[in-house]
Design a protein around this motif. Structure first.
Motif, PDB file in Angstrom:
ATOM      1  N   MET A  93       0.835  -1.199   0.000  1.00 31.63           N
ATOM      2  CA  MET A  93       0.000   0.000   0.000  1.00 31.63           C
ATOM      3  C   MET A  93       0.874   1.255   0.000  1.00 31.63           C
ATOM      4  O   MET A  93       0.365   2.363   0.137  1.00 31.63           O
ATOM      5  CB  MET A  93      -0.938  -0.001   1.207  1.00 31.63           C
ATOM      6  CG  MET A  93      -1.965  -1.126   1.174  1.00 31.63           C
ATOM      7  SD  MET A  93      -2.896  -1.209  -0.380  1.00 31.63           S
ATOM      8  CE  MET A  93      -3.701   0.389  -0.363  1.00 31.63           C
ATOM      9  N   ASP A  94       2.163   1.074  -0.151  1.00 30.65           N
ATOM     10  CA  ASP A  94       3.077   2.203  -0.253  1.00 30.65           C
ATOM     11  C   ASP A  94       2.929   2.830  -1.642  1.00 30.65           C
ATOM     12  O   ASP A  94       2.511   2.162  -2.595  1.00 30.65           O
ATOM     13  CB  ASP A  94       4.514   1.718  -0.048  1.00 30.65           C
ATOM     14  CG  ASP A  94       5.482   2.859   0.200  1.00 30.65           C
ATOM     15  OD1 ASP A  94       5.027   4.003   0.374  1.00 30.65           O
ATOM     16  OD2 ASP A  94       6.697   2.587   0.222  1.00 30.65           O
ATOM     17  N   GLU A 128       4.527  -1.533   4.415  1.00 26.84           N
ATOM     18  CA  GLU A 128       4.659  -2.987   4.391  1.00 26.84           C
ATOM     19  C   GLU A 128       4.600  -3.519   2.961  1.00 26.84           C
ATOM     20  O   GLU A 128       3.916  -2.959   2.101  1.00 26.84           O
ATOM     21  CB  GLU A 128       3.553  -3.630   5.227  1.00 26.84           C
ATOM     22  CG  GLU A 128       3.650  -3.326   6.713  1.00 26.84           C
ATOM     23  CD  GLU A 128       2.548  -4.006   7.510  1.00 26.84           C
ATOM     24  OE1 GLU A 128       1.817  -4.826   6.925  1.00 26.84           O
ATOM     25  OE2 GLU A 128       2.431  -3.721   8.712  1.00 26.84           O
ATOM     26  N   GLN A 129       5.326  -4.607   2.745  1.00 26.28           N
ATOM     27  CA  GLN A 129       5.327  -5.270   1.443  1.00 26.28           C
ATOM     28  C   GLN A 129       5.020  -6.750   1.612  1.00 26.28           C
ATOM     29  O   GLN A 129       5.427  -7.367   2.596  1.00 26.28           O
ATOM     30  CB  GLN A 129       6.678  -5.092   0.747  1.00 26.28           C
ATOM     31  CG  GLN A 129       7.010  -3.649   0.415  1.00 26.28           C
ATOM     32  CD  GLN A 129       8.305  -3.517  -0.366  1.00 26.28           C
ATOM     33  OE1 GLN A 129       9.010  -4.509  -0.637  1.00 26.28           O
ATOM     34  NE2 GLN A 129       8.629  -2.286  -0.752  1.00 26.28           N
ATOM     35  N   GLU A 161      -6.837   5.586  -0.352  1.00 24.23           N
ATOM     36  CA  GLU A 161      -6.159   4.401   0.161  1.00 24.23           C
ATOM     37  C   GLU A 161      -5.349   4.744   1.418  1.00 24.23           C
ATOM     38  O   GLU A 161      -4.729   5.805   1.493  1.00 24.23           O
ATOM     39  CB  GLU A 161      -5.222   3.814  -0.892  1.00 24.23           C
ATOM     40  CG  GLU A 161      -5.907   3.343  -2.160  1.00 24.23           C
ATOM     41  CD  GLU A 161      -6.685   2.050  -1.961  1.00 24.23           C
ATOM     42  OE1 GLU A 161      -6.737   1.533  -0.813  1.00 24.23           O
ATOM     43  OE2 GLU A 161      -7.243   1.542  -2.949  1.00 24.23           O
ATOM     44  N   LYS A 162      -5.356   3.838   2.377  1.00 22.66           N
ATOM     45  CA  LYS A 162      -4.549   4.019   3.576  1.00 22.66           C
ATOM     46  C   LYS A 162      -3.155   3.466   3.315  1.00 22.66           C
ATOM     47  O   LYS A 162      -2.985   2.291   3.040  1.00 22.66           O
ATOM     48  CB  LYS A 162      -5.198   3.313   4.764  1.00 22.66           C
ATOM     49  CG  LYS A 162      -6.530   3.924   5.179  1.00 22.66           C
ATOM     50  CD  LYS A 162      -7.103   3.227   6.396  1.00 22.66           C
ATOM     51  CE  LYS A 162      -8.406   3.874   6.829  1.00 22.66           C
ATOM     52  NZ  LYS A 162      -8.977   3.204   8.034  1.00 22.66           N
ATOM     53  N   SER A 195      -2.304  -4.077  -7.963  1.00 21.07           N
ATOM     54  CA  SER A 195      -2.491  -2.660  -7.682  1.00 21.07           C
ATOM     55  C   SER A 195      -1.941  -2.339  -6.300  1.00 21.07           C
ATOM     56  O   SER A 195      -1.145  -3.079  -5.744  1.00 21.07           O
ATOM     57  CB  SER A 195      -3.969  -2.272  -7.810  1.00 21.07           C
ATOM     58  OG  SER A 195      -4.730  -2.829  -6.751  1.00 21.07           O
ATOM     59  N   GLY A 196      -2.375  -1.248  -5.700  1.00 26.25           N
ATOM     60  CA  GLY A 196      -1.877  -0.861  -4.383  1.00 26.25           C
ATOM     61  C   GLY A 196      -2.643   0.339  -3.865  1.00 26.25           C
ATOM     62  O   GLY A 196      -3.844   0.436  -4.107  1.00 26.25           O
ATOM     63  N   GLY A 197      -1.884   1.291  -3.366  1.00 24.50           N
ATOM     64  CA  GLY A 197      -0.487   1.586  -3.504  1.00 24.50           C
ATOM     65  C   GLY A 197       0.012   1.556  -4.949  1.00 24.50           C
ATOM     66  O   GLY A 197      -0.748   1.536  -5.892  1.00 24.50           O
ATOM     67  N   GLU A 198       1.321   1.590  -5.049  1.00 24.37           N
ATOM     68  CA  GLU A 198       1.984   1.504  -6.346  1.00 24.37           C
ATOM     69  C   GLU A 198       2.721   0.172  -6.427  1.00 24.37           C
ATOM     70  O   GLU A 198       3.749  -0.028  -5.785  1.00 24.37           O
ATOM     71  CB  GLU A 198       2.963   2.668  -6.512  1.00 24.37           C
ATOM     72  CG  GLU A 198       3.887   2.565  -7.713  1.00 24.37           C
ATOM     73  CD  GLU A 198       3.145   2.296  -9.013  1.00 24.37           C
ATOM     74  OE1 GLU A 198       3.539   1.351  -9.724  1.00 24.37           O
ATOM     75  OE2 GLU A 198       2.172   3.021  -9.316  1.00 24.37           O
ATOM     76  N   PRO A 199       2.215  -0.780  -7.231  1.00 24.75           N
ATOM     77  CA  PRO A 199       2.795  -2.122  -7.255  1.00 24.75           C
ATOM     78  C   PRO A 199       4.231  -2.182  -7.764  1.00 24.75           C
ATOM     79  O   PRO A 199       4.990  -3.068  -7.368  1.00 24.75           O
ATOM     80  CB  PRO A 199       1.849  -2.907  -8.172  1.00 24.75           C
ATOM     81  CG  PRO A 199       1.171  -1.879  -9.005  1.00 24.75           C
ATOM     82  CD  PRO A 199       1.036  -0.674  -8.118  1.00 24.75           C
TER      83      PRO A 199
END
Length: 206
Positions: free
Chosen positions: A9-10, A25-26, A20-21, A56-60
């Motif tokens: 989610m970074d 973490e990865q 998005e929160k 997706s994410g975040g930025e995958p």
């Protein structure tokens, strides 16, 4: 069968309407492997012939090329069906190596662009955002990957829907959009103040 995975989610930018929160973490390699193996098991049980992974994410792309190369190799090895991959990315972390990998997998790439100005107000990034985005998009176009350009319409950019559409057309990529609407919610605040009025939105679309 379609599987949607958010490996992190970074994110490397800060779109002002994002809901998005974030956290740093990865997803671990073991977790990804377990997911793929469970999908492989489900494919055998249900006799599936087509599996779609959405990233997706975040930025995958924060996960890096080694992460995705291992994932794609595991997919081919473990899943007895045709596998397709779609990546949702802002493209800023895309490089030649990642573009080559996505091309090898014939991945589909979804990306967003809401502002054509040099100093993009929505990104929380430097003033050369659009130039960087355009150069990264070129890497995908050169490899003949299917790209879909998506626009999130707000009060700030409702007047340039047509400009973004014309940009997408000039780059020969698909185009779609939606508008920020009440009660679209960001973690800290309601974004209804960003929604263009119905008449304004409809007028620009027409």
């Amino acid at each position: 069968m379609k599987i949607h995975i958010k490996p992190t989610m970074d994110c490397n930018i800060a779109c002002y309407y994002c809901n998005e929160k974030r956290n740093k973490e990865q997803m671990s390699p073991d977790t990804v492997e377990n997911i793929v193996l469970k999908i492989a098991q489900a494919v055998r049980l249900k006799a599936q012939h087509r599996i779609e992974f959405e990233w997706s994410g975040g930025e995958p792309l924060i996960m890096g090329v080694l992460f995705f190369r291992k994932v794609f190799q595991l997919q081919r090895k473990a899943i007895p069906a045709k596998v397709y991959n779609t990546v949702y990315s802002n493209l800023l972390l895309l490089d030649e190596e990642m573009a080559d990998l996505l091309a090898e997998e014939a991945a589909v790439v979804y990306t967003s662009l809401d502002d054509l100005s040099e100093n993009s107000f929505r990104r929380g990034s430097n003033g050369r955002y659009f130039d960087t985005f355009d150069s990264r998009l070129s890497l995908l176009i050169k490899r003949q990957l299917r790209v879909k350009l998506y626009m999130t319409v707000t009060q700030q950019n409702v007047s340039i829907i047509n400009n973004v559409y014309l940009y997408a057309k000039s780059r020969a990529v698909d185009f779609d959009f939606s508008n920020v609407q009440h009660p679209y919610i960001e973690p800290q605040r309601r974004l209804s103040i960003l929604a263009p009025s119905i008449s304004e939105f409809q007028q620009e679309v027409i």
